[in-house]
Design a protein around this motif. Structure first.
Motif, PDB file in Angstrom:
ATOM      1  N   LEU A   1     -21.649   9.677   2.507  1.00 37.93           N
ATOM      2  CA  LEU A   1     -20.269   9.731   1.917  1.00 37.93           C
ATOM      3  C   LEU A   1     -19.537   9.341   3.676  1.00 37.93           C
ATOM      4  N   GLY A   2     -18.438   8.347   3.695  1.00 37.72           N
ATOM      5  CA  GLY A   2     -18.092   8.427   5.223  1.00 37.72           C
ATOM      6  C   GLY A   2     -17.151   9.157   6.057  1.00 37.72           C
ATOM      7  N   GLU A   3     -16.929   9.282   7.381  1.00 46.61           N
ATOM      8  CA  GLU A   3     -15.465  10.065   7.241  1.00 46.61           C
ATOM      9  C   GLU A   3     -14.840   9.404   6.703  1.00 46.61           C
ATOM     10  N   THR A   4     -13.295  10.446   6.850  1.00 47.59           N
ATOM     11  CA  THR A   4     -12.178   9.781   5.967  1.00 47.59           C
ATOM     12  C   THR A   4     -10.946  10.022   6.699  1.00 47.59           C
ATOM     13  N   TYR A   5     -10.076   9.514   6.381  1.00 46.85           N
ATOM     14  CA  TYR A   5      -9.035   9.468   6.950  1.00 46.85           C
ATOM     15  C   TYR A   5      -7.978  10.700   7.060  1.00 46.85           C
ATOM     16  N   TYR A   6      -8.343  11.021   6.044  1.00 42.12           N
ATOM     17  CA  TYR A   6      -7.331  12.420   5.610  1.00 42.12           C
ATOM     18  C   TYR A   6      -8.391  13.632   5.408  1.00 42.12           C
ATOM     19  N   ASP A   7      -8.415  15.012   6.376  1.00 42.43           N
ATOM     20  CA  ASP A   7      -9.460  15.541   5.833  1.00 42.43           C
ATOM     21  C   ASP A   7      -9.451  16.152   4.472  1.00 42.43           C
ATOM     22  N   ASP A   8     -10.444  17.272   4.324  1.00 43.36           N
ATOM     23  CA  ASP A   8     -10.277  18.503   3.498  1.00 43.36           C
ATOM     24  C   ASP A   8      -8.298  18.798   3.326  1.00 43.36           C
ATOM     25  N   ASN A   9      -8.444  19.264   4.887  1.00 43.42           N
ATOM     26  CA  ASN A   9      -6.970  19.599   4.138  1.00 43.42           C
ATOM     27  C   ASN A   9      -5.461  18.942   4.172  1.00 43.42           C
ATOM     28  N   GLY A  10      -6.193  17.943   4.131  1.00 39.53           N
ATOM     29  CA  GLY A  10      -4.841  16.700   4.430  1.00 39.53           C
ATOM     30  C   GLY A  10      -4.455  16.396   5.355  1.00 39.53           C
ATOM     31  N   THR A  11      -5.406  16.688   6.718  1.00 45.36           N
ATOM     32  CA  THR A  11      -4.833  16.148   7.982  1.00 45.36           C
ATOM     33  C   THR A  11      -5.499  15.328   8.336  1.00 45.36           C
TER      34      THR A  11
ATOM     35  N   ILE B   1       0.763  -1.491  -0.181  1.00 45.01           N
ATOM     36  CA  ILE B   1      -0.049   0.131  -0.379  1.00 45.01           C
ATOM     37  C   ILE B   1       0.769   1.416   0.006  1.00 45.01           C
ATOM     38  N   PRO B   2       0.501   2.184  -0.476  1.00 44.08           N
ATOM     39  CA  PRO B   2       1.521   3.349  -0.136  1.00 44.08           C
ATOM     40  C   PRO B   2       1.746   3.858   0.742  1.00 44.08           C
ATOM     41  N   ARG B   3       2.127   4.837   1.294  1.00 43.78           N
ATOM     42  CA  ARG B   3       2.999   5.320   2.620  1.00 43.78           C
ATOM     43  C   ARG B   3       1.344   6.389   3.010  1.00 43.78           C
ATOM     44  N   TRP B   4       1.047   6.228   2.221  1.00 41.45           N
ATOM     45  CA  TRP B   4      -0.414   7.012   2.568  1.00 41.45           C
ATOM     46  C   TRP B   4      -1.649   5.945   3.240  1.00 41.45           C
ATOM     47  N   ASP B   5      -1.458   5.037   2.549  1.00 40.38           N
ATOM     48  CA  ASP B   5      -2.137   4.228   3.299  1.00 40.38           C
ATOM     49  C   ASP B   5      -2.223   3.532   4.912  1.00 40.38           C
ATOM     50  N   VAL B   6      -0.656   3.962   5.172  1.00 41.22           N
ATOM     51  CA  VAL B   6       0.026   3.343   5.929  1.00 41.22           C
ATOM     52  C   VAL B   6      -0.649   3.797   7.616  1.00 41.22           C
ATOM     53  N   PRO B   7      -0.846   4.911   7.596  1.00 44.29           N
ATOM     54  CA  PRO B   7      -1.493   4.902   9.151  1.00 44.29           C
ATOM     55  C   PRO B   7      -2.766   4.377   9.584  1.00 44.29           C
ATOM     56  N   THR B   8      -3.081   4.833   8.507  1.00 47.02           N
ATOM     57  CA  THR B   8      -4.358   4.479   8.213  1.00 47.02           C
ATOM     58  C   THR B   8      -4.940   3.073   9.419  1.00 47.02           C
ATOM     59  N   LEU B   9      -3.965   2.391   9.363  1.00 44.55           N
ATOM     60  CA  LEU B   9      -4.102   0.929  10.086  1.00 44.55           C
ATOM     61  C   LEU B   9      -3.621   0.822  12.021  1.00 44.55           C
ATOM     62  N   HIS B  10      -3.198   2.374  12.134  1.00 41.23           N
ATOM     63  CA  HIS B  10      -2.922   2.761  12.972  1.00 41.23           C
ATOM     64  C   HIS B  10      -4.036   3.003  14.100  1.00 41.23           C
ATOM     65  N   GLN B  11      -4.132   2.351  15.353  1.00 37.96           N
ATOM     66  CA  GLN B  11      -5.306   2.268  15.717  1.00 37.96           C
ATOM     67  C   GLN B  11      -6.546   3.117  15.499  1.00 37.96           C
TER      68      GLN B  11
ATOM     69  N   TYR C   1      -6.919  12.189  10.772  1.00 38.52           N
ATOM     70  CA  TYR C   1      -7.585  12.131  12.049  1.00 38.52           C
ATOM     71  C   TYR C   1      -6.992  11.970  13.184  1.00 38.52           C
ATOM     72  N   HIS C   2      -5.703  11.134  13.212  1.00 43.16           N
ATOM     73  CA  HIS C   2      -5.558  10.588  14.449  1.00 43.16           C
ATOM     74  C   HIS C   2      -4.233  12.140  14.663  1.00 43.16           C
ATOM     75  N   ASP C   3      -4.428  13.614  15.782  1.00 38.73           N
ATOM     76  CA  ASP C   3      -3.790  14.288  15.543  1.00 38.73           C
ATOM     77  C   ASP C   3      -2.679  14.076  15.839  1.00 38.73           C
ATOM     78  N   GLY C   4      -1.483  14.772  15.469  1.00 33.42           N
ATOM     79  CA  GLY C   4      -0.531  14.220  15.989  1.00 33.42           C
ATOM     80  C   GLY C   4       0.939  13.017  15.281  1.00 33.42           C
ATOM     81  N   PHE C   5      -0.054  12.095  14.661  1.00 26.24           N
ATOM     82  CA  PHE C   5       0.469  10.643  14.260  1.00 26.24           C
ATOM     83  C   PHE C   5       1.434  11.373  13.441  1.00 26.24           C
ATOM     84  N   LEU C   6       0.916  11.926  12.389  1.00 27.11           N
ATOM     85  CA  LEU C   6       2.069  12.615  11.432  1.00 27.11           C
ATOM     86  C   LEU C   6       2.657  13.365  12.051  1.00 27.11           C
ATOM     87  N   LYS C   7       4.476  14.159  11.552  1.00 24.31           N
ATOM     88  CA  LYS C   7       5.118  14.951  12.392  1.00 24.31           C
ATOM     89  C   LYS C   7       5.183  15.262  10.683  1.00 24.31           C
TER      90      LYS C   7
END
Lengths: 187, 312, 404
Positions: free
Chosen positions: B293-303, B195-205, B305-311
């Motif tokens: 439409l469901g909630e997405t992992y990344y919002d419309d600003n590219g943030t 999976i692209p790196r974009w998807d990896v954080p979606t497996l976290h928590q 959803y787990h605050d601070g996980f991506l540094k």
């Protein structure tokens, strides 16, 4: 081509497996098995998982007999991959201690213990770890308190037992990845 | 009178879900082990399936061990429901289990995927099955699987860290593309599949269970819900998802979703959201259809959803 | 279109129909012809499929239009749906009916060299005369087979028996009444290393003939430690016997074609172990080249410090026909997500350091500078171009310049 038949045994096995899967994925949460009472509940678990490719142990003659029909090999506690204990007594602890916790190279070779109990009553346990959002408190009666001490002593992640608590038609899992604190949540 | 011929099963009578009872039990035993030891590769028999090895036989076996007539199965390849291979797998799963197929991430009970996670958040009870070509994340530093297994046993990931460090030294950044090595539950480094790196954080928590299955290599592993999945990074050099912030989806006008880059004859490129099920819903919604439409992992600003996980 | 919007399912159905349309119709007659006319091809397919069923192998081959990898995949997939009803009794190789057995180690051997059916000493001339239909009617070019004066014995003592009496080979561990159900089964469990002996022999038995040949050849040509002597090659018929589940009576379910090879080499592994080492390979069907290559590799895999290409893991993983062929052709599947991801990771690196200089460590710590030449200024000149695309083309030109 026709869709292959979804036989009754397929349906029961699948239901049992999904309950065990959800239970393992979300330790501390309770899920419904395909059979609601002893010994059918344990036999249903056996039929979903055990066959002539596996080893088992059960002190219960009725369950043991049903298991032998699956072709599975009855072996000692120290060797058995699947262990079904409808009742675990204080005296059993010395022998259950010998159940395999796996090896570092093959931690999956450890024993899975299915223990009869009463859920939502008795000893409080506080669980944390994978599959748990923060922490969860459960209550278990019918399992000696010292079992949990032994379990914690022998668990050295990734080594350890995967424990399944069976209460009539309900199942709750405490895999080796779960940290078990004996006693209630301290506030 | 009974004859031998009358006792014979019809020659095209397959077991439910193609796999026979033995194969299903074995898979189910191994799946439970995999969930109990997050990120650890459990060896399994991996029966031969009627599709070629390397074409999703691992994911397919996991899905068939889970699916029943009441399941709703979504199959994607590169994010697309219509990829020919996804269509083929979906057709086979439906033919063998009688389950319904869906394109809607929110509706499915099982999502089998090659190379992508959905943009919409999966929920508790849903299962993501990822097809895995190479389960051994250490292979680039240790091609011998026997030795790699010992390294996992010893939690010896020094060579992996060294590899990342060398990338920093040589290229000024991590140059690992897909299959980004990630530490699961603080113990095992796993390949999250390509999976692209974009998807990896979606497996976290996450809320959902992820099962990763490599049919050809005969290994199955899992990430339960609410489990730490940390892409390897240094305290001062961080894991980075793909930089596509300037790309806008040609079909939907959206940004900040993982995009396909499609070269144009004039040397430019256009972009499309890779998750076609999500993109289709965006379009339907624009056209006034009643879609959720469901909630997405990344919002419309590219943030994320787990605050601070991506540094950064 | 490759990833056809909404058309995926229809497209694959039509593609399959087109394949069969171009191949010709699958009929029972065609299957019968394949079964009658291609025994050695069926042998190879059955060996690689671990399924002895000439009719089904012929069907799979006909269905796949002769594509052997496809045929093996079809048969293996069929095999994996079949329940295990019983275990056959172990077959003593001395009890098989031998049609061919030769040894290169000795001029003559107890029981004699039996040439049997072989093309080894034929002239490989293309039989163009067969195409001339009138001629064929009169004379197919094959003289009548002459019966021997007296029938040859059905069984022959193995060459290894003699070598064991001469203490050239260690005695075999005797296994009294082996229980077939206790044997590890590669089709029911994954291979792990080091393998058990049954797993290794099973893996060789179902390995890709061409794959074993390539590695066996590389080994004997000089990249491996083994250049052995063929102790014995056998083609036989083996009687498969079952025990009746109720009465316990042993009964035969038929004969199958099997073959095996043994190769020997003088021990060089250690000084305290002098004598012969034995390599073994056996498979369903008559397949000599596979057995000879496989038995050579069996020897090589036991060596320590062997070339990586002849270790157990290397040989047995990479000669698995279904896995290797499947993974190779999977490259036809779309990979654009991973490609995009990989390109993204490379972009900064390419932009900053330049392809030609990338691997040199002297540029290692130019990272800070590397990030700085931001392409924004250039981009403003052409709004249609996305920044990344511009960066890419720019960096490619740069690297091309540097490399030329």
């Amino acid at each position: 081509m026709r869709v292959p038949e979804f036989t009754q045994s397929e349906e029961a096995s699948r239901k049992t497996f999904l309950a065990l899967l959800q239970a393992t994925s979300l330790p501390g949460s309770i899920h419904q098995l395909s059979q609601a009472s002893y010994p059918e509940n344990f036999i249903a678990i056996a039929e979903a998982l055990i066959d002539l490719e596996t080893t088992f142990f059960s002190p219960d003659p009725e369950i043991s007999q049903a298991l032998e029909r699956t072709g599975a090999r009855a072996v000692d506690v120290s060797e058995a991959e699947y262990q079904l204990w409808p009742t675990l007594r204080q005296d059993d602890l010395e022998v259950i201690k010998t159940a395999s916790v796996g090896t570092m190279v093959y931690p999956d070779s450890s024993a899975s213990l299915y223990l009869g109990c009463q859920l939502e009553q008795g000893l409080p346990l506080l669980l944390t770890g994978p599959g748990i959002d923060g922490e969860i408190e459960i209550q278990v009666a019918g399992v000696p308190e010292s079992f949990w001490i032994v379990r914690n002593e022998l668990t050295s992640y990734p080594l350890g037992w995967d424990v399944f608590l069976v209460h009539d038609g309900q199942v709750l899992a405490i895999p080796r990845s779960t940290e078990v604190n004996i006693g209630p949540r301290s506030h | 009178m009974q004859t031998l011929a009358s006792l014979k099963k019809s020659s095209d009578a397959y077991s439910f879900g193609f796999l026979d009872a033995f194969a299903k039990r074995e898979l189910r035993r191994k799946i439970l082990k995999a969930v109990a030891i997050p990120g650890y590769q459990v060896p399994y028999a991996s029966r031969e399936m009627p599709i070629a090895r390397g074409w999703g036989t691992g994911g397919l076996q996991a899905t068939l061990a889970l699916a029943g007539p009441s399941s709703k199965v979504k199959v994607i390849d590169q994010g697309s429901d219509d990829s020919v291979n996804a269509a083929n797998l979906r057709r086979f799963i439906a033919r063998m289990t009688g389950c319904d197929a869906t394109r809607d991430t929110l509706e499915c009970t099982i999502l089998q995927s090659r190379h992508r996670c959905p943009e919409e958040r999966l929920k508790r009870g849903q299962v993501l099955v990822l097809q895995v070509p190479d389960p051994e994340t250490l292979r680039s530093v240790e091609p011998n699987m026997t030795r790699a297994r010992l390294m996992h046993a010893d939690q010896d990931y020094g060579l992996m860290w060294l590899k990342l460090y060398e990338q920093l030294v040589r290229f000024g950044r991590f140059v690992q593309g897909a299959s980004y090595p990630s530490l699961v539950n603080g113990r095992y480094v796993m390949s999250p599949s390509p999976i692209p790196r974009w998807d990896v954080p979606t497996l976290h928590q996450a809320q959902h269970l992820t099962i990763l299955s490599a049919g050809r290599e005969k290994r199955i592993y899992a990430v339960p819900p609410f489990t730490r999945v940390e892409p390897l990074e240094f305290t001062d050099e961080f894991f980075q998802v793909e930089e596509q912030s300037d790309w806008t989806c040609d079909r939907t006008g959206q940004r900040y979703k993982f995009m396909n880059e499609i070269p144009e004859t004039d040397g430019t490129a256009r972009h499309e959201i890779s998750d076609t099920g999500y993109a289709d819903k965006l379009i339907q919604k624009k056209e006034g259809e009643a879609v959720t439409l469901g909630e997405t992992y990344y919002d419309d600003n590219g943030t994320f959803y787990h605050d601070g996980f991506l540094k950064s | 279109m490759y990833v056809a919007a909404k058309g995926g399912e229809e497209a694959i159905q039509q593609a399959e129909r087109l394949y069969h349309d171009l191949k010709g119709k699958l009929t029972p007659e065609m299957v019968e012809q394949v079964e009658k006319g291609m025994p050695y091809l069926l042998d190879r397919i059955m060996g690689e499929s671990s399924l002895y069923a000439p009719q089904l192998a012929a069907l799979a081959l006909a269905q796949a239009g002769g594509d052997t990898y496809e045929a093996v995949l079809i048969l293996r997939a069929y095999r994996s749906t079949q329940p295990r009803l019983a275990y056959a009794l172990p077959i003593d190789s001395n009890s098989m009916t031998v049609v061919r057995r030769i040894s290169a180690a000795f001029k003559d051997i107890p029981g004699g060299q039996i040439l049997g059916p072989t093309l080894d000493y034929s002239h490989r001339l293309l039989r163009l005369d067969v195409l001339d239909k009138e001629l064929v009617a009169e004379d197919s070019g094959t003289a009548e087979l002459q019966a021997a004066d007296e029938p040859s014995p059905k069984q022959y003592p193995p060459v290894t028996d003699w070598q064991r009496t001469q203490k050239m080979l260690p005695e075999l561990d005797s296994i009294e009444n082996p229980e077939p159900a206790d044997l590890p089964d590669l089709t029911r469990e994954p291979i792990m290393f080091p393998t058990s002996r049954p797993h290794r022999l099973q893996a060789l038995a179902r390995a890709d003939t061409g794959g074993l040949l390539a590695l066996g050849y590389a080994n004997m040509r000089g990249f491996g430690p083994v250049h052995p002597t063929v102790n014995e090659v056998r083609l036989s018929y083996a009687r498969v016997q079952l025990k009746h589940p109720v009465t316990g009576t042993v009964f035969s379910v038929g004969n199958i074609r099997v073959s095996h090879a043994e190769v020997v080499q003088t021990t060089k592994a250690s000084k305290d172990k002098v004598g012969l080492e034995l390599g073994f390979c056996a498979t369903f069907g008559w397949n000599e080249v596979k057995n000879i290559a496989g038995s050579m590799l069996d020897l090589a895999m036991d060596r320590e410090d062997v070339h990586p290409a002849f270790t157990e893991e290397f040989v047995l993983y990479h000669t698995e026909s279904v896995e290797s062929s499947g993974f190779c052709i999977h490259l036809k599947l779309p990979h654009y997500v991973t490609f995009t991801s990989g390109m993204d990771a490379m972009k900064d690196a390419m932009m900053g350091v330049g392809m030609a200089q990338m691997p040199t460590s002297s540029k290692a710590f130019e990272k800070q500078d590397a990030k700085s030449p931001a392409p924004e200024a250039d981009l403003e000149t052409d709004e249609k171009v996305s920044p990344i695309t511009a960066v890419e083309s720019e960096s490619e030109t740069e690297s091309e310049k540097e490399m030329s």
